[in-house]
Design an enzyme around this catalytic site. Structure first.
Site, PDB file in Angstrom:
ATOM      1  N   GLY A  14      76.912 -27.165  41.144  1.00 24.47           N
ATOM      2  CA  GLY A  14      75.880 -26.357  40.501  1.00 24.47           C
ATOM      3  C   GLY A  14      74.500 -26.974  40.570  1.00 24.47           C
ATOM      4  N   LYS A 106      77.972 -26.149  27.225  1.00 25.37           N
ATOM      5  CA  LYS A 106      78.293 -25.975  25.797  1.00 25.37           C
ATOM      6  C   LYS A 106      79.150 -24.742  25.554  1.00 25.37           C
ATOM      7  CE  LYS A 106      73.838 -24.602  26.531  1.00 25.37           C
ATOM      8  NZ  LYS A 106      72.854 -25.323  27.297  1.00 25.37           N
ATOM      9  N   GLU A 130      77.201 -35.414  26.895  1.00 25.43           N
ATOM     10  CA  GLU A 130      76.016 -35.712  26.087  1.00 25.43           C
ATOM     11  C   GLU A 130      74.934 -34.637  26.239  1.00 25.43           C
ATOM     12  OE1 GLU A 130      75.461 -38.763  23.895  1.00 25.43           O
ATOM     13  OE2 GLU A 130      74.324 -37.015  23.333  1.00 25.43           O
ATOM     14  N   GLU A 191      64.454 -16.699  28.629  1.00 27.81           N
ATOM     15  CA  GLU A 191      64.984 -15.951  29.765  1.00 27.81           C
ATOM     16  C   GLU A 191      64.520 -14.493  29.696  1.00 27.81           C
ATOM     17  OE1 GLU A 191      67.517 -17.334  31.831  1.00 27.81           O
ATOM     18  OE2 GLU A 191      67.720 -19.216  30.741  1.00 27.81           O
ATOM     19  N   LYS A 206      76.709 -25.011  20.187  1.00 28.56           N
ATOM     20  CA  LYS A 206      76.383 -26.415  19.887  1.00 28.56           C
ATOM     21  C   LYS A 206      76.874 -26.792  18.490  1.00 28.56           C
ATOM     22  CE  LYS A 206      72.501 -26.280  23.103  1.00 28.56           C
ATOM     23  NZ  LYS A 206      71.076 -25.913  23.272  1.00 28.56           N
TER      24      LYS A 206
END
EC number: 1.1.1.3
Lengths: 432, 432
Positions: A14, A106, A130, A191, A206
């Site tokens: 990606g 996430k 992380e 976006e 998250k």
């Protein structure tokens, strides 16, 4: 003659905004990173369905991702595709083939984290992430390792830069939600379809990840009570200012009195003296309350290619150091059975705003209604409702901490009162 | 029949303020900690020269520390004695006998860190010290692991709560240094002999530790240019306020242009818009600037028994998890040869304050002197020197970034001028 140590080989899936920067960091800083790992670290392949990617050497590119994650010459896989599939299947295949995995995904972790961690545990490899929360801010490793001896009582964070930017613009420049959103889109902070950000879905994923780590359990996306910012008005912002607060979209998880875990994402009035109140613009911050360490805050850039790449490659180096030792690092512990607090039982302070008849006895009636619902009043603010509404007043009431269901029942009762207009506005308030 | 797993046994040396709390945490939370380690964790002994210690079970106490750190039934040693000896010898003996070590001893680490890490490396054990800098704030592990792929350009921190409290009192309440110090001593925030805190020695040890980690090298206490706060006057505080700043004792390490490392502790004017400016009272914070992750801040309680115990036992759990895997965690990397920037070559903004004759042409002469020393002026503030000094003015000048030696030469030249009184006051200013 000393044999040159075999490099550890990384496959990156990606090459988007973050992926390209992670590739660049792995290539540009290869010598430094090798010194830190204790063995050379090499970007061996980049997996993408596209035939060519600007800035990525064509010789590294491969479109057969399924084969790439199974290749014997790959030690570590970095997944930056995002979304559920094919990311999930590719990560599981990589784990089953003995590769440690670094991901910033996430959405996937919040839904299938337990499956990924169990697979990693069974195959003795790492799954590090992380970058999934707070971009470059180290929060996952501190929760999993540095604070591992402590008991977390609450974690709350500004973990979505788009919504923080929009709310910040509304607060600072007095613009409407629609104007601030359009501005954020123009600047690339939001976006074209902003739903995932403004409706709180990104923050909810998250929150699930943070809650799982903080309370050593498994919390998924569906467990998170989620409320976005699209209904926040200039009036809400003004009311928050009047009360000495600023509105932030907070992801919050906390231990309830009965030991269950309350997890939610809500626009929240944050008192100006709280450290989170001054986290502005596209910055992120996570605030942790603990039984022993008291209160800690972690702040930094929550998004962006370079900061997120720093977190991703930091995980790659740590996973590579474990590979050098032939071990996996300490994994997540989730020995506590999931026990999610009923949303109605989640307690908080609240701010209620309503338009009422400006006549004698009304405030007494309203206060009686609060008392009848066992909701204690902390502060009251009454102003004329407007120049054309001489017989009406705008009433703002901040409560002490009360369970959500009780406050909802109170609002329903208030709205049946002849003296109170329909449409009582309610916002959570952080703090005691 | 499943065998009960062998517990990992901890010996704690030095049951003082932090040690007692660490013992309590290990005992009270034994079940939780065991679940997080994956094996029971047991406080097996407490080493102290005293015959009895309030709150510590007499059966755990032993006064023979030399024997304790060599005992075969001990897996991990927690050193909280402080100072150089016997702490150094005890830690080295523990390492040589295969025990992992957790310590909060910044003075020792800043002087003999390289020796301890080399010994740990040779014997395959851990030396962890999260509590040595910033109390409960996770900063050591984030620097060593989370940010390991990035290039740190600067680390600066408020790492001493005593001096931050004193400066805060001076700034907020307008009290003198002596009054604020007496107040801090009365409240237990400052020792009877406050030298180590107020002269910056404690902060200098922490600066050396942070610089070593951030730049993958070895920096010792003696490498740190150190200046305390005992000469800070109410006039300095007032000047800082006028310039939109607050004075903080900053420990600062940064990469100089030539690749060398500049490390110092100095009272510094911090602009109010800088995140460190609002870190008040006994709080600590560390601000990190990086090439990829940009800017991060970590904030929390910098001292106190319970917070520091949280960090200490967090390290114990992490070291114990490594023991379960039969490995040591990734250690410090110090592959860069020490290369300390000459203090005269360290660049900064400066604020100079002087009393000058209030007559035509003086400002031009002074400005010419600045130009002759190639020090560029950013801001000027001139006020009458006082009601009795009608022919004198107080002149404050903020410079752009300039090397320390150049500014010192400038000050020497200014002081030879007939129009400038002796005793030009100079303070560092954070930022560009």
């Amino acid at each position: 003659m000393t044999k040159r140590p075999q490099p550890l080989r990384v496959a990156l899936l990606g090459p988007g905004v973050v992926g390209k920067k992670a590739a660049q960091l792995l290539i540009d800083e290869a010598a430094e990173l090798g010194a830190r790992v204790g063995r050379p670290l090499e970007l061996a392949a980049v997996g993408s369905r596209r035939a060519s990617v600007e800035g990525i050497d064509q010789a590294l590119l491969t479109s057969d991702l399924d084969a790439l994650v199974r290749r014997n010459d790959i030690d570590l896989v970095v997944e930056l595709i995002g979304g559920i599939e094919p990311a999930r299947s590719l990560i599981l295949a990589a784990i089953e083939h003995g590769k440690s995995v670094v991901t910033a995904n996430k959405a996937l972790l919040a839904r299938h984290g337990a499956e990924l961690f169990a697979a990693a545990d069974a195959h003795g490899v790492d799954v590090y992430y992380e970058a999934a929360v707070g971009g470059a801010i180290p929060i996952i490793r501190p929760l999993r390792e540095s604070l591992v001896a402590d008991s977390v009582t609450a974690v709350m964070g500004i973990v979505n830069g788009t919504t923080n930017y929009i709310l910040d613009q509304m607060h600072t420049h007095g613009v409407t939600y629609a104007e601030a959103l359009a501005d954020a889109q123009k600047l690339g902070f939001a976006e074209a379809d902003p739903t995932a950000d403004v409706e709180g879905h990104d923050a909810a994923a998250k929150a699930a990840i943070l809650a799982s780590l903080a309370f050593h359990t498994r919390v998924t996306f569906d467990d998170v009570a989620c409320e976005g910012i699209s209904s926040i008005t200039a009036g809400d912002i003004a009311a928050a200012k009047e009360m000495g607060c600023v509105i932030k979209l907070l992801a919050r998880c906390a231990k309830a009195d009965d030991g269950s875990v309350a997890v939610g994402v809500h626009p929240t009035m944050v008192p100006l003296e709280h450290p989170l109140a001054s986290v502005s613009g596209a910055f992120n911050a996570v605030f942790v309350e603990l039984e022993w360490a008291d209160k800690l805050m972690f702040m930094g850039p929550g998004a962006g290619g370079r900061p997120t790449a720093s977190a991703v490659v930091g995980d790659v180096v740590t996973a590579a150091r474990n590979k050098v030792r032939g071990v996996a690092g300490p994994g997540e512990t989730s020995y506590n059975e999931p026990n999610i607090c009923d949303p109605g039982r989640v307690s908080s302070r609240y701010y209620l705003q309503m338009v009422v008849q400006d006549s004698p006895g009304v405030l007494a009636q309203i206060a009686t209604c609060f008392a009848a619902h066992d909701v204690s009043i902390q502060a009251v603010r009454q102003v004329p409702a407007g120049p054309d509404a001489v017989h009406e007043a705008q009433l703002g009431i901040m409560t002490h901490t009360a369970p959500n269901a009780q406050v909802r029942a109170l609002i329903a009762a208030l709205e049946t009162m002849a003296e109170v207009d329909e449409g009582v506005r309610v916002l959570r308030v952080e703090g005691e």
